[in-house]
Enzyme design. Structure first.
Site, PDB file in Angstrom:
ATOM      1  N   PHE A  13       0.831  -1.205   0.000  1.00  0.00           N
ATOM      2  CA  PHE A  13       0.000   0.000   0.000  1.00  0.00           C
ATOM      3  C   PHE A  13       0.866   1.255   0.000  1.00  0.00           C
ATOM      4  O   PHE A  13       0.656   2.186   0.757  1.00  0.00           O
ATOM      5  CB  PHE A  13      -0.955  -0.007   1.200  1.00  0.00           C
ATOM      6  CG  PHE A  13      -2.264   0.685   0.924  1.00  0.00           C
ATOM      7  CD1 PHE A  13      -3.044   0.321  -0.163  1.00  0.00           C
ATOM      8  CD2 PHE A  13      -2.730   1.692   1.758  1.00  0.00           C
ATOM      9  CE1 PHE A  13      -4.255   0.952  -0.421  1.00  0.00           C
ATOM     10  CE2 PHE A  13      -3.941   2.331   1.506  1.00  0.00           C
ATOM     11  CZ  PHE A  13      -4.704   1.956   0.420  1.00  0.00           C
ATOM     12  N   THR A 102       3.655  -4.654  -4.140  1.00  0.00           N
ATOM     13  CA  THR A 102       4.782  -4.497  -3.229  1.00  0.00           C
ATOM     14  C   THR A 102       6.021  -4.087  -4.030  1.00  0.00           C
ATOM     15  O   THR A 102       6.080  -4.279  -5.243  1.00  0.00           O
ATOM     16  CB  THR A 102       5.066  -5.794  -2.456  1.00  0.00           C
ATOM     17  OG1 THR A 102       5.317  -6.860  -3.393  1.00  0.00           O
ATOM     18  CG2 THR A 102       3.899  -6.169  -1.563  1.00  0.00           C
ATOM     19  N   GLU A 216      15.312   8.945  -9.376  1.00  0.00           N
ATOM     20  CA  GLU A 216      15.460   8.642  -7.958  1.00  0.00           C
ATOM     21  C   GLU A 216      16.751   9.259  -7.416  1.00  0.00           C
ATOM     22  O   GLU A 216      17.668   9.599  -8.169  1.00  0.00           O
ATOM     23  CB  GLU A 216      15.504   7.127  -7.751  1.00  0.00           C
ATOM     24  CG  GLU A 216      14.274   6.378  -8.222  1.00  0.00           C
ATOM     25  CD  GLU A 216      13.058   6.646  -7.358  1.00  0.00           C
ATOM     26  OE1 GLU A 216      13.228   7.100  -6.200  1.00  0.00           O
ATOM     27  OE2 GLU A 216      11.935   6.407  -7.844  1.00  0.00           O
ATOM     28  N   ASP A 227      16.486  -1.140 -15.392  1.00  0.00           N
ATOM     29  CA  ASP A 227      15.032  -1.061 -15.477  1.00  0.00           C
ATOM     30  C   ASP A 227      14.558  -1.406 -16.881  1.00  0.00           C
ATOM     31  O   ASP A 227      13.579  -2.150 -17.055  1.00  0.00           O
ATOM     32  CB  ASP A 227      14.559   0.343 -15.086  1.00  0.00           C
ATOM     33  CG  ASP A 227      13.052   0.496 -15.191  1.00  0.00           C
ATOM     34  OD1 ASP A 227      12.335  -0.183 -14.437  1.00  0.00           O
ATOM     35  OD2 ASP A 227      12.588   1.291 -16.032  1.00  0.00           O
ATOM     36  N   LYS A 231      12.109  -4.724 -17.958  1.00  0.00           N
ATOM     37  CA  LYS A 231      10.886  -4.623 -18.760  1.00  0.00           C
ATOM     38  C   LYS A 231      11.017  -5.402 -20.057  1.00  0.00           C
ATOM     39  O   LYS A 231      10.059  -6.068 -20.495  1.00  0.00           O
ATOM     40  CB  LYS A 231      10.583  -3.151 -19.041  1.00  0.00           C
ATOM     41  CG  LYS A 231      10.192  -2.363 -17.792  1.00  0.00           C
ATOM     42  CD  LYS A 231      10.160  -0.872 -18.052  1.00  0.00           C
ATOM     43  CE  LYS A 231       9.829  -0.107 -16.770  1.00  0.00           C
ATOM     44  NZ  LYS A 231       9.954   1.349 -16.935  1.00  0.00           N
TER      45      LYS A 231
END
Length: 349
Positions: A13, A102, A216, A227, A231
């Protein structure tokens, strides 16, 4: 005709999980009216426990206000259950779909891997924004899903709102995909665009990207090409029905790109982009992530700043390219919602 009801459990969350919960609450009536799909949030599981409703849907506005005010999922009044794990929760409530948001863990895929395996053992479908388990344990998870007759959708893990998988799996059905090229990371594309158009240094462009929230504080995952690699692995495995791993992809990032490199590229009449690519060479699948010089008429050459894009070359449909898609928690949440709708409409893995 009665609506099809799907009871959801969100695991995680953070920004994406909260954006998804808010989007479902805002769009639930539209989704039911337009698609005949009634979405009901049954539980939310986070690091400290869970919020659970055994009867009606969780009150999303109340939960978001509680968490936004500094509370935690497990301490919300009436619904909170400190220490309750996802696996324990499944013995107490019945749900149809795991929404896995998560944080991505590329070391062992946890806790997402355990969540996915437990969900499949309980014959739950999965929509995921979490790359880790799917990158590291794709075959294991896919085989269990098939054995349990469950479905897995992962659009949000493959460039958020950019419809990479939708194009490859639905729009190109019946065609052979000969190659895939993508600008799959907005941070690196922003940096290279700034360097090309404004002649600023890599360091300046990166610093500006960090100040804008595009990059970031530790940009390694983006700027070193990891990254994009993650993907690309998911897209190739799904679209080309492969089982490749991270080590199968040759990776070079953009941290070593200099102004001299940019000027040489411009002098050659080309544009430098970080491209994740898959192609066949003498029948063998090749995969690479690297800064690549593109001709100005290449469909990815004009994709600038934090925009992303993917381009498929096929045997019968020619080249098909799509660009755009919001890169944000809301964009990822929208991809999760889209996957839920398409899961109900089309089925399939």
């Amino acid at each position: 005709m009665a609506s099809l009801k799907k009871r959801l459990i969100i695991c995680g969350f953070g920004n994406v999980g909260r954006a998804f919960a808010r989007l479902v609450a805002e769009r639930c009536r539209l989704v039911e009216e337009r698609y005949g799909l009634k979405l009901e949030l049954t539980a939310v599981v986070d690091i400290g426990g869970a919020a659970v409703s055994n009867h009606d849907a969780l009150p999303v506005d109340e939960l978001l206000f509680h968490v936004g005010s500094g509370g935690s999922v497990e301490t919300i009044e009436r619904y909170g259950h400190p220490g309750l794990s996802f696996k324990e929760l499944l013995s107490q409530v019945k749900a149809d779909v795991l929404v896995e948001t998560t944080p991505t863990n590329l070391s062992d895929g946890e806790p997402g891997r355990s969540h996915m395996l437990a969900a499949l053992e309980n014959k739950m479908d999965i929509v995921s924004a979490n790359k880790g388990p799917l990158v590291l344990y794709y075959k294991e998870i896919l085989n269990l899903a098939k054995a349990q007759a469950c479905k897995i959708y992962m659009s949000a893990a493959t460039a958020a709102a950019l419809p990479t998988l939708d194009v490859g799996l639905i729009c190109l059905a019946g065609a052979d995909v000969l190659s895939i090229e993508g600008i799959l990371n907005g941070t690196t594309n922003y940096i290279l665009t700034r360097m090309h158009l404004e002649k600023c240094t890599y360091e300046t462009a990166l610093k500006d990207a960090q100040q804008m929230g595009i990059a970031e504080t530790d940009p390694t995952l983006d700027v070193e090409g990891f990254d994009t690699r993650n993907k690309l692995v998911l897209i190739v495995n799904r679209v080309l029905n492969k089982n490749i791993g991270l080590s199968d992809v040759e990776v070079t990032g953009i941290s070593g790109v200099t102004i001299d490199d940019i000027e040489k590229t411009i002098a050659n009449g080309k544009v430098l982009k970080l491209i994740g690519a898959a192609w066949f060479e003498k029948g063998e699948l090749k995969l690479r992530v690297a800064p690549s010089e593109l001709d100005p008429d290449h469909p990815l050459a004009a994709v600038n700043y934090s925009e992303k894009a993917i381009s498929y070359l096929t045997d019968s449909m020619g080249r098909v390219t799509v660009s755009g898609g919001k890169s944000s928690p809301l964009g990822a949440a929208a991809a999760l919602l889209k996957d839920l709708i398409n899961l109900a409409r089309f089925g399939g893995l």
